[in-house]
Design a protein around this motif. Structure first.
Motif, short mmCIF file in Angstrom:
data_model
loop_
_atom_site.label_atom_id
_atom_site.label_comp_id
_atom_site.label_asym_id
_atom_site.label_seq_id
_atom_site.Cartn_x
_atom_site.Cartn_y
_atom_site.Cartn_z
N PRO A 74 30.09 13.03 -18.00
CA PRO A 74 30.74 12.27 -18.62
C PRO A 74 31.08 11.80 -20.27
O PRO A 74 31.95 11.55 -20.48
CB PRO A 74 29.87 10.53 -18.38
N VAL A 75 30.14 13.01 -20.42
CA VAL A 75 29.60 13.33 -22.25
C VAL A 75 31.20 13.90 -23.26
O VAL A 75 31.66 14.15 -23.70
CB VAL A 75 28.56 13.10 -22.94
N LEU A 76 30.77 14.78 -22.21
CA LEU A 76 31.61 15.99 -22.56
C LEU A 76 33.59 16.06 -21.34
O LEU A 76 34.35 16.03 -22.08
CB LEU A 76 31.35 17.64 -21.42
N ALA A 77 33.44 14.72 -20.83
CA ALA A 77 34.96 14.25 -20.50
C ALA A 77 36.33 14.21 -21.77
O ALA A 77 37.37 14.37 -21.44
CB ALA A 77 34.92 12.40 -19.80
N PRO A 78 35.41 13.52 -23.01
CA PRO A 78 36.74 13.38 -23.61
C PRO A 78 37.28 14.84 -23.70
O PRO A 78 38.82 14.88 -24.19
CB PRO A 78 36.05 12.82 -24.98
N VAL A 79 36.68 15.90 -23.94
CA VAL A 79 37.30 17.09 -24.19
C VAL A 79 37.77 17.63 -23.46
O VAL A 79 38.86 18.19 -22.84
CB VAL A 79 35.95 17.84 -25.13
N GLU A 80 37.16 17.37 -21.74
CA GLU A 80 37.78 18.05 -20.97
C GLU A 80 39.58 17.23 -20.84
O GLU A 80 40.10 17.74 -20.46
CB GLU A 80 36.99 17.89 -19.79
N ARG A 81 39.23 16.30 -21.00
CA ARG A 81 40.78 15.41 -20.87
C ARG A 81 41.91 16.21 -22.18
O ARG A 81 42.41 16.40 -21.67
CB ARG A 81 40.68 14.25 -20.75
N LEU B 67 23.30 24.55 -20.13
CA LEU B 67 24.07 25.42 -21.09
C LEU B 67 25.19 25.90 -20.30
O LEU B 67 26.11 26.55 -20.88
CB LEU B 67 23.02 26.50 -21.04
N THR B 68 24.88 26.63 -18.70
CA THR B 68 26.54 26.55 -17.98
C THR B 68 27.35 25.87 -18.01
O THR B 68 28.29 26.46 -18.11
CB THR B 68 26.00 27.34 -16.87
N ARG B 69 27.35 24.00 -18.19
CA ARG B 69 28.13 23.63 -18.41
C ARG B 69 29.18 23.27 -19.16
O ARG B 69 30.62 23.51 -19.33
CB ARG B 69 27.79 21.57 -17.39
N ILE B 70 28.27 23.26 -20.87
CA ILE B 70 28.95 23.75 -22.00
C ILE B 70 29.78 25.18 -21.40
O ILE B 70 30.79 25.24 -22.69
CB ILE B 70 27.54 23.28 -23.05
N LEU B 71 28.85 25.82 -21.63
CA LEU B 71 29.47 27.17 -21.81
C LEU B 71 30.43 27.50 -21.28
O LEU B 71 32.14 27.85 -21.78
CB LEU B 71 28.37 27.95 -22.37
N ASP B 72 31.04 26.16 -19.80
CA ASP B 72 32.62 26.83 -19.08
C ASP B 72 33.16 26.12 -20.06
O ASP B 72 34.09 26.71 -20.09
CB ASP B 72 32.12 26.68 -17.33
N LEU B 73 32.89 25.09 -20.71
CA LEU B 73 33.55 24.70 -20.98
C LEU B 73 34.24 24.93 -22.92
O LEU B 73 35.23 25.61 -22.92
CB LEU B 73 33.13 22.96 -22.33
N TYR B 74 33.08 25.93 -23.18
CA TYR B 74 33.88 26.27 -24.20
C TYR B 74 34.54 27.92 -23.91
O TYR B 74 35.69 27.76 -24.71
CB TYR B 74 32.52 27.26 -25.43
N GLY B 75 34.61 28.66 -22.86
CA GLY B 75 35.34 29.39 -22.51
C GLY B 75 36.35 28.48 -22.25
O GLY B 75 37.59 29.75 -23.17
#
Length: 114
Positions: free
Chosen positions: A99-106, A24-32
């Motif tokens: 790796p699943v979050l990588a497309p959004v981070e790119r 959840l920390t990783r997901i909310l960091d991306l969300y922020g």
């Protein structure tokens, strides 16, 4: 008079799927970071018996732009993590969250570079 009913007891082995704190920390960091870039404005978390789903919205009143799903039943097969687009198509599936979050981070990196 009122009737007193006992609190329902969960059956053994049947429960609710949730996110662990590092996930959840990783997901909310991306969300922020996406909120700071002006791309997302709202989110929702759905915790069910089969899956835990984090949905990110551009606007509150529309379908989620991305859904991050955790389905432990698929852990041994395709991987328990999935990134699903607004159209419902699976963009990425895997055993690890990063790796699943990588497309959004790119996508976020492209916005920052412009």
């Amino acid at each position: 008079m009122s009737n007193i009913h006992p609190f329902p007891v969960w059956q053994r082995g049947v429960g609710q799927v949730g996110f662990e704190r590092p996930e959840l920390t990783r997901i909310l960091d991306l969300y922020g970071r996406m909120v700071a870039a002006g791309m997302w404005r709202d989110y929702a978390i759905d915790l069910g018996r089969d899956a835990a789903i984090f949905s990110a919205f551009r606007r509150t009143a529309e379908r989620p732009e991305f859904r991050i799903e955790k389905r432990p039943a698929l852990r041994a097969r395709q991987g328990q993590w999935a990134l699903i687009a607004e159209s419902g198509s699976v963009l990425k599936r895997g055993h690890e969250l990063g790796p699943v979050l990588a497309p959004v981070e790119r996508r976020l990196l492209k916005v920052v570079e412009e």
